[in-house]
Design an enzyme around this catalytic site. Structure first.
Site, short mmCIF file in Angstrom:
data_model
loop_
_atom_site.label_atom_id
_atom_site.label_comp_id
_atom_site.label_asym_id
_atom_site.label_seq_id
_atom_site.Cartn_x
_atom_site.Cartn_y
_atom_site.Cartn_z
N THR A 185 0.84 -1.19 0.00
CA THR A 185 0.00 0.00 0.00
C THR A 185 0.88 1.25 0.00
O THR A 185 2.06 1.21 0.34
CB THR A 185 -0.91 0.03 1.23
OG1 THR A 185 -0.11 0.08 2.41
CG2 THR A 185 -1.81 -1.19 1.28
N ASP A 186 0.27 2.38 -0.33
CA ASP A 186 1.04 3.62 -0.43
C ASP A 186 1.67 4.02 0.90
O ASP A 186 2.79 4.53 0.94
CB ASP A 186 0.20 4.76 -1.01
CG ASP A 186 -1.10 4.99 -0.24
OD1 ASP A 186 -1.45 4.18 0.64
OD2 ASP A 186 -1.78 6.00 -0.53
#
Length: 496
Positions: free
Chosen positions: A241-242
């Site tokens: 995920t970011d």
């Protein structure tokens, strides 16, 4: 004639909300190419959607631009991150059947309650205790309830990067465990909790295979090579995920290391050797490529509270004035909006000032200190949960532009902090691509450059004023019923 470089180049792709970013770096963290393509979405009340096809065209265009001056033979791997909880449904050919339901889409409140009831034991085992409406599983249930295409025989669930890795490899790829977390994937047992999914009516065929971040998913196919400039045959690596990507980009990969991201809101992420199980349900953990755990939480305080409280003011000027004036005794709890998420959960919480600021500079300083106090309380809470909370700390996010604020946070936390030169998520994905068959901690040491190291000031008077302000805020949060006595007592004990 000069020798042609042959050392490898790693490509990281970040699927952000406002843009797609592609970055090409070498083993020393030197940026050889970078490009950004804008993104747009559609919001309607609690709904937030984007066109998944635009994700692909933006990725392709950004890669072409970033790789324009990079020799093709040097590109050795590519990894992709995306916004956590963003999903869509696609058919068996990878063609989107639905828009992308974005990370902050809140349409699935009723489905989150169902998911909580069906999976309560599993969510407790995983430490986060409950599903939230913007998470992926509730949104998947919403699609099953409201979109007949979700029940079609060849429909498949994709997390945001899955569409990109499918296009890059020319075939369906597994998803990574980091993105699968908010879809209910069991990170400890490394499987889908089939019994929970069956109770919720999720068809098994809808769910993707899952692998750990850093796993090779496939190779860039001919069609994707032509469209993106990535050489055919380059390994496509499972990303994260970011938020996790930004943590990697900051170099926080060794157990005990932490990354504090201060932008509009405050986000803390760290590394622990064991899974943290949080009875308050405000901390949840991803799995690191090293096999360790990545606990974190997102507060509702942050720099956005300053722009909200002081609209139109020159915050750089106020920062400079605050630096000259020093610590204020004015105590503030700055919130961007109503409700707190970490280090405690209080939907009814509102920002407040315990004292009347003498002027705008004092108001600014109080808000900045208040954010630092909440940051300290976050670390005290993590310590209470058993996390090694006193290890190396890197600061990232827009607020690091203020030298005053970085120094202030070091003073409040009473610890050394570092500011990486470039901690964006795309760098984290380039780093992850470079970790294949290599020690991630060592790779991070080699690739992540430090811009500044800041030690707390040796000023006992200022340190005591900050301790007093922190204790006043902790006591007020407890008195208002938002912070439990147990957490407040632990925070107070750590100060003394």
């Amino acid at each position: 004639m000069a020798d042609t470089p042959t050392d490898p180049v790693w490509v990281g792709i970040d699927l952000g909300t406002q843009s797609v970013r592609a970055l090409a770096v070498d083993d020393t963290g030197n940026v050889l190419g970078a490009a950004r393509e804008p993104m747009r979405g559609h919001r309607d009340g609690g709904r937030h959607e984007q066109d998944p096809e635009r994700w692909w065209t933006a990725v392709a265009d950004a890669c072409l631009s970033a790789l324009r001056t990079v020799a093709a033979h040097r590109v050795a791997g590519v990894a992709v991150d995306g916004t956590s909880g963003t999903i869509l449904l696609a058919d068996g050919h990878g063609t989107p059947l639905t828009p992308g339901l974005m990370y902050d889409d809140r349409r699935a409140a009723a489905q989150a309650v169902r998911a909580d009831e069906a999976g309560a034991k599993v969510w407790a085992d995983l430490g986060y205790r409950r599903m939230q409406a913007p998470w992926a599983l509730p949104k998947l249930l919403w699609l099953l309830d409201h979109d007949r295409r979700a029940r079609s025989r060849d429909a498949v669930l994709l997390h945001q990067p899955d569409l990109i890795t499918w296009r890059l490899a020319g075939r369906r790829t597994a998803t990574d465990a980091s993105h699968a977390l908010k879809t209910g994937y069991h990170l400890v047992e490394e499987r889908w909790p089939r019994e929970v999914m069956a109770e919720l009516g999720v068809p098994p065929a809808l769910l993707p295979d899952v692998v750990r971040p850093g796993t090779v998913l496939g190779e860039v196919c001919a069609e994707a090579a032509e469209r993106t400039g990535l050489p055919r045959g380059v390994p496509v690596i499972a990303g994260m995920t970011d938020g996790c990507a930004a943590q990697l980009g900051a170099g926080a990969l060794a157990p005990g290391a932490w990354n504090s991201v201060l932008g509009t809101t405050l986000v803390l992420k760290g590394v622990t050797p064991h899974l943290l199980r949080d009875p308050g349900g405000v901390v949840y953990s991803h799995r690191s490529p090293t096999g360790d755990w990545l606990p974190g939480g997102a507060s509702s305080t942050g720099a956005g509270a300053l722009t909200h409280a002081l609209p139109g003011r020159d915050l750089d000027e106020l920062s400079a004035r605050s630096a000259e004036r020093g610590t204020t005794s004015t105590v503030a709890y700055p919130l961007v909006s109503a409700g707190e998420r970490f280090p405690f959960s209080a939907p009814e919480a509102e920002g407040f000032l315990l004292d009347a600021p003498v002027d705008e500079t004092d108001h600014y300083a109080a808000l900045a200190q208040g954010v630092g106090y909440i940051e300290r309380l976050c670390f005290d809470y993590l310590d209470l949960l058993g996390a090694p909370a006193d290890g190396p700390l890197s600061l990232t996010g827009g607020a690091v532009r203020s030298r005053y604020w970085c120094r202030l946070r070091a003073d409040i936390l009473d610890r050394q902090v570092t500011v990486p030169a470039n901690a964006e998520p795309a760098l984290g994905m380039a780093l992850l691509a470079a970790c294949r068959e290599r020690d991630p901690v060592r790779v991070a040491t080699e690739m992540v450059r430090v811009r500044a190291t800041i030690d707390p000031r040796d000023d006992p008077h200022e340190a005591e004023r900050l301790r007093e302000g922190y204790l006043r805020l902790v006591a007020e949060l407890r008195d208002r019923g938002w912070l439990t006595h147990h957490v407040a007592e632990h925070a107070e004990a750590r100060v003394r």
